[in-house]
Structure formats: structure tokens, C-alpha cells
Write an enzyme that holds these catalytic residues in place. Structure first.
Site, mmCIF file in Angstrom:
data_model
loop_
_atom_site.group_PDB
_atom_site.id
_atom_site.type_symbol
_atom_site.label_atom_id
_atom_site.label_comp_id
_atom_site.label_asym_id
_atom_site.label_seq_id
_atom_site.Cartn_x
_atom_site.Cartn_y
_atom_site.Cartn_z
ATOM 1 N N SER A 139 0.872 -1.187 0.000
ATOM 2 C CA SER A 139 0.000 0.000 0.000
ATOM 3 C C SER A 139 0.900 1.226 0.000
ATOM 4 O O SER A 139 2.090 1.126 0.368
ATOM 5 C CB SER A 139 -0.845 -0.018 1.280
ATOM 6 O OG SER A 139 -1.460 1.239 1.511
ATOM 7 N N TYR A 152 -2.285 -1.169 10.478
ATOM 8 C CA TYR A 152 -2.217 -1.299 9.014
ATOM 9 C C TYR A 152 -0.899 -0.745 8.490
ATOM 10 O O TYR A 152 -0.220 -1.383 7.673
ATOM 11 C CB TYR A 152 -3.403 -0.542 8.412
ATOM 12 C CG TYR A 152 -3.600 -0.721 6.923
ATOM 13 C CD1 TYR A 152 -4.347 -1.789 6.425
ATOM 14 C CD2 TYR A 152 -3.080 0.189 6.010
ATOM 15 C CE1 TYR A 152 -4.550 -1.954 5.061
ATOM 16 C CE2 TYR A 152 -3.277 0.038 4.642
ATOM 17 C CZ TYR A 152 -4.022 -1.036 4.174
ATOM 18 O OH TYR A 152 -4.216 -1.185 2.821
#
Ligand code: NAD
Length: 257
Positions: A139, A152
Site C-alpha cells: 500500500s 495497518y
């Protein structure tokens, strides 16, 4: 290019980016193994639909990526693994003081540790086959941080480090390992973040999309699952044989800021 005769396993692929990547690999001729933690008739029907649409073999194998033994069993049950796409992932948005420890554990297990297990199980098969591609869906949050996403961001930074290390450990083999770092892609995972982010920032939906999510993405456009899939197909090509241990951003300029 054709990936005919190759088997691709895509974790977390009954929705969103994983489904888009599986479908693009199937379009390029690969046989695909779809996965999630559910075992519903529609999961198997999805695999049958992809097989029919692209004239390839497709299977759905249930495995819970929060469990190390399930991760390894997925690779064993597939029986072949030329292309491994580690994509399964979840999100939780909260300030660190309010971040439930069980959410931290689940995110680290699903978004990071699962890739350790699947790669460890798949590399021996790739070495025997004499060819392999490991593609980890990281990401923009693998390269930069945002508040309220501590688990995350930590997991995605971990995936970038894992990709570099596996790239080095396979550098002399015809195997590559890289991380794709998308910015925001409008998938069910992103949809699910909108209410929590609205609460954190006290904003309405449209303002969260424009001012919070796409504020970090200078193009002001979501990336698409197809763009992530085509990047995965490129990483499987001969042109990408010397691309290993690195990251490819698809983030509309986010990490250039
Ligand atoms: P999504 O919620 O649509 O898909 C997640 C997939 O993971 C689903 O198929 C789900 O069933 C599966 N999954 C969840 N828990 C699992 C478990 N325990 N075992 C097996 N499968 C499990 O989300 P998405 O947006 O498509 O995200 C896919 C990946 O892309 C994630 O790793 C995410 O972090 C990453 N990513 C997404 C974006 C984005 O903007 N959507 C951006 C960058 C990176």
C-alpha cells in the site's frame, strides 16, 4: 503476453483488488486459485465463472489467512504455485489509545504474517519449477503513514521489508519478489473505512472522500483494480525479470509528496 500453463494463487480474492488481480491474470492465460476465509456456494461459483470467461482452470480454496497453518495448507492444496499474490487484508481505524489489541493482532496476522507463511510454503515449488513470481499487495501505507491506522501502517511497512528480504534470498534464482503499493482503490475495504473516518474527522461522506482520502492522492482519482492487475501481469513478464526486492507505486503521486 501469455501466462498459459502457470498457476497463480491469489489470497483474499473473492472481492476487491484480489478479485481484480485474479481476473487479470486469468485473462493473461494463467490458471487461478481464488481464496478467502468463507466457503460459500458463491465463492466456488465465482471460480467457475472466471474459468468459463477466460477458458482457464480456476478453483476456490477456503483458508483463513489469520492462521499460519491455513496459509501453508492453501499452497499445499493448490499443488502448484508459479505466481503467488499475497493480497488478503483488513483495516481498522482508531487512535492508538483506543485501538483494540485484538484488531492489532488480526491485522498483523492477516496483512503481514500470512505472507511469511505462504511465501515459505511456495518458494520450494518455485525453485523446483525453475520460475516464480511473488507479488505482495502492500500500500502507499507501506511507504508513508496516516494517523489512526497504526496496525495497518506497521503491517504494510513490514510487507515492504519482507519483499526486499525475499528478493535478496531469491536473487540468484529465476524468481522475483516485489510489493505493489496502491493508493486508494474504491473497494469494499475502502467503503468500510468511510463511516469510521467520518466519525474520526466529523465530516460527511463526500468530504471524507475528497478531503481525507483523495487529498493524499494528487491525481484526485481512485486507482482501479484493473490497474493493479495489469501491474501484476507486467511483473510476471520477461521484461520484469530483473525487477526484484522493490516497490511499484500506483498512487496518483501520493508518495511523491
Ligand atoms: P476487500 O475487503 O475488498 O478485499 C479483501 C479480501 O481479503 C477479501 O477477499 C476478503 O475476503 C479477504 N480476507 C479478509 N480476511 C481474510 C482472511 N482472514 N483470510 C482470507 N482472506 C481474507 O479489500 P481490498 O481493498 O480489495 O484490499 C485488498 C488488499 O489491497 C489488502 O491487502 C489491502 O490492504 C490492499 N490495499 C487496498 C487499497 C484500497 O484502497 N482498496 C489500497 C492499498 C492497498
Amino acid at each position: 503476453m501469455t501466462l498459459s500453463g502457470k498457476t497463480a494463487i491469489v489470497t483474499g480474492s473473492n472481492s476487491g483488488i484480489g478479485l481484480g488481480v485474479a481476473e487479470t491474470l486469468a485473462q493473461a492465460g494463467a490458471n487461478v486459485v481464488l481464496n478467502s476465509f468463507t466457503d460459500r456456494p458463491e465463492d466456488h461459483a465465482l471460480a467457475a465463472r472466471i474459468a468459463k470467461d477466460h477458458n482457464i482452470q480456476a478453483r476456490y480454496i477456503q483458508a483463513d489467512m489469520s492462521r499460519g497453518e491455513d496459509c501453508r495448507a492453501l499452497i499445499e492444496k493448490a499443488g502448484a504455485c508459479d505466481i503467488l499474490v499475497n493480497n488478503a487484508g483488513i483495516q481498522h481505524v482508531a487512535a492508538i489509545e483506543d485501538f483494540p489489541p485484538e484488531k492489532w493482532d488480526a491485522i498483523i496476522a492477516i496483512n503481514l504474517s500470512s505472507s511469511f507463511h505462504t511465501i515459505a510454503a511456495a518458494l520450494p515449488m518455485m525453485r523446483i519449477a525453475g520460475w516464480g513470481r511473488v507479488i505482495n499487495i502492500a500500500s502507499a501505507h507501506g511507504l508513508t503513514a496516516s494517523p489512526y491506522k497504526v496496525a495497518y501502517v506497521a503491517a504494510k511497512h513490514g510487507i515492504v521489508g519482507l519483499s526486499k528480504t525475499v528478493g535478496l534470498e531469491t536473487a540468484e534464482d529465476p524468481i522475483t519478489c516485489n510489493a505493489i503499493c496502491p493508493g486508494y482503490v474504491l473497494t469494499p475495504l475502502v467503503e468500510a473505512q468511510i463511516p469510521d473516518t467520518m466519525k474520526e474527522y466529523g465530516m460527511d461522506r463526500e468530504t471524507v472522500i475528497k478531503e481525507v482520502m483523495l487529498a493524499r492522492q494528487p491525481s484526485r482519482e481512485f486507482a482501479t483494480t484493473g490497474q493493479v492487475g495489469e501491474t501484476a501481469v507486467f511483473l510476471c513478464s520477461d521484461a520484469a525479470a530483473q525487477i526484484t526486492g522493490t516497490t511499484i507505486s500506483i498512487d496518483g503521486g501520493w508518495t511523491a509528496l
